[in-house]
Enzyme design. Sequence first.
Site, mmCIF file in Angstrom:
data_model
loop_
_atom_site.group_PDB
_atom_site.id
_atom_site.type_symbol
_atom_site.label_atom_id
_atom_site.label_comp_id
_atom_site.label_asym_id
_atom_site.label_seq_id
_atom_site.Cartn_x
_atom_site.Cartn_y
_atom_site.Cartn_z
ATOM 1 N N TRP A 275 0.792 -1.227 0.000
ATOM 2 C CA TRP A 275 0.000 0.000 0.000
ATOM 3 C C TRP A 275 0.825 1.279 0.000
ATOM 4 C CZ3 TRP A 275 1.828 2.564 4.095
ATOM 5 C CH2 TRP A 275 2.418 1.807 5.116
ATOM 6 N N ASN A 276 2.110 1.230 0.360
ATOM 7 C CA ASN A 276 2.798 2.482 0.721
ATOM 8 C C ASN A 276 3.127 3.387 -0.466
ATOM 9 O OD1 ASN A 276 4.614 0.378 0.109
ATOM 10 N ND2 ASN A 276 6.273 1.325 1.265
ATOM 11 N N LYS B 87 -2.601 -8.170 -7.753
ATOM 12 C CA LYS B 87 -3.258 -8.360 -6.465
ATOM 13 C C LYS B 87 -2.673 -7.298 -5.543
ATOM 14 C CE LYS B 87 -4.296 -9.797 -2.255
ATOM 15 N NZ LYS B 87 -4.248 -8.765 -1.203
ATOM 16 N N ALA C 154 -2.723 -4.398 -2.233
ATOM 17 C CA ALA C 154 -3.045 -4.409 -0.808
ATOM 18 C C ALA C 154 -4.519 -4.074 -0.601
ATOM 19 C CB ALA C 154 -2.165 -3.408 -0.066
ATOM 20 N N SER C 155 -5.099 -4.636 0.450
ATOM 21 C CA SER C 155 -6.543 -4.530 0.644
ATOM 22 C C SER C 155 -7.018 -3.134 1.016
ATOM 23 C CB SER C 155 -6.985 -5.515 1.729
ATOM 24 O OG SER C 155 -6.348 -5.228 2.960
ATOM 25 N N GLU D 132 10.984 -8.049 -3.366
ATOM 26 C CA GLU D 132 11.542 -6.840 -2.735
ATOM 27 C C GLU D 132 10.876 -6.736 -1.377
ATOM 28 O OE1 GLU D 132 11.539 -3.578 -0.977
ATOM 29 O OE2 GLU D 132 10.391 -2.732 -2.651
ATOM 30 N N LEU D 133 11.661 -6.999 -0.332
ATOM 31 C CA LEU D 133 11.104 -7.139 1.005
ATOM 32 C C LEU D 133 11.517 -5.961 1.887
ATOM 33 C CD1 LEU D 133 11.705 -10.987 1.273
ATOM 34 C CD2 LEU D 133 9.759 -9.766 0.286
ATOM 35 N N CYS E 262 10.401 1.082 2.352
ATOM 36 C CA CYS E 262 11.436 0.060 2.547
ATOM 37 C C CYS E 262 12.826 0.662 2.489
ATOM 38 C CB CYS E 262 11.315 -1.016 1.470
ATOM 39 S SG CYS E 262 9.811 -1.978 1.543
#
Length: 476
Positions: free
Chosen positions: A140-141, A164, A166-167, A238-239, A272
């Site tokens: 979402w960011n 898909k 973010a909610s 990408e975490l 991140c």
Amino acid sequence: MMADGADRASNQVRTVNPATGEAGKSYTAHSLDDARAAAKAARAAYGQWRRTSFTDRAAIIRKAAELLRARADDYAALMTAEMGKTLTEGRAEIEKCAFHCDWFADHAESYLANEPVDLGGGEAFVTFNPIGVVLAIMPWNFPFWQVIRFAAPALMAGNGALLKHASNVPGCALAIEEVLHDAGVPHDLFRTLILPSSEIEALIKDENIAAITLTGSVPAGRSVATAAGSVLKKCVLELGGADAYLVLEDADIPAAAKVAATARMVNGGQSCIAGKRFIVLEAVKPQFEQALVEAMAVFKMGDPAQEGTNLGPLQSVKARDEIHQQVEKSIANGARLLLGGEVPDRPGAWYPATVLTDVAPGQPAHDEEVFGPVAAIIAARDEAEAIAIANASEFGLGSGVLTGDLDRGRRIAANELEAGMSFVNENVRSDPRMPFGGVKNSGFGRECAAYGIREFVNIKAVHVKALEASKPTRVE
């Protein structure tokens, strides 16, 4: 980094305005059967799209850039309503998306041009062919940028794509689908799926999905990598990051503090690649503490829908409370609070710019990713210890060096820091012209530049040689 801000009731997804806590719009979710049908349709559309020319694809992606710029105010307001981004940062995000589209429209063909190889005979070359439908699982960011970052090169390479998102940003997800379709991307080739996270594994394993790209948390990355690996599908991850910036004794301290504050406060600290750990040589630590407090204090909480606001809310109250717990636990274990650190008495997901010093192992501010406006100052005796502290992390996404000696900064950035990106005297950022990605628990694979567009292609070796005429058999 995965969202928790939306309220899912039956098959409806309702957003929440993080600035006020008030409910927003409601959207109808897709089922797994819907998602599988979309994957099948995307695979069929890919069969035609992959045979279009780079010129035709580029015209569509350039049109997408044009539409993004024309709708920048609307899309910035949408981000503000769904995840709290300030209007200024929202407009900048849309412009970055448009520039990215233009860049890959201009450069995809050269990035994927055949590469000749000399084998000493015949014609040999390497070619780069699209691989199919890429499933993107996005956070979402940066709700537009992180999607366009994958979509523009994936589509220019000849692939199809499913999103898909973010909610808590379904409106942004559908707006991206709209802008691409309006630009001329075939309807089935790119689709947004408002899909529960519980259905992702089954979609990954669907035969019509060729590869997966994820930006998200480490647990999400492990889950996606496990599912993809079980069916031998490639993924790019990408975490998280706990980016370290070294502040050396030869740096201009006020200037270094301004870079550090900018690095920490991008997107309200919800990035991140935001600077999170500032490893300062003891000789200049007191000066840096004072300068960083002054630079961070410039960021004042305000209505993200108002012009000039430079610090909006966090994405959810739950996320804000988790960050505050990290701050409190760090203080309880020896950190000193220099600025902020108090939850304001007002509705919404608000948290002030915060500075902690004397941060050390055993404190969340040292050991964990703090995904909000909290800067951690860590002391080091000398350059060698500063490098060791920076590298003693599970993460390895971005990093920085703040120094007055460019040769020294270049050496440390290029050779010493264990990260996918290292910038000297500026904050780390993504750019379509440079590879973007990390090492260790920050993931693997690259986005952007030639390295990124080649992640989702078949790198094929081809050798062409004329048949040699056979000699007739002599019969006696």
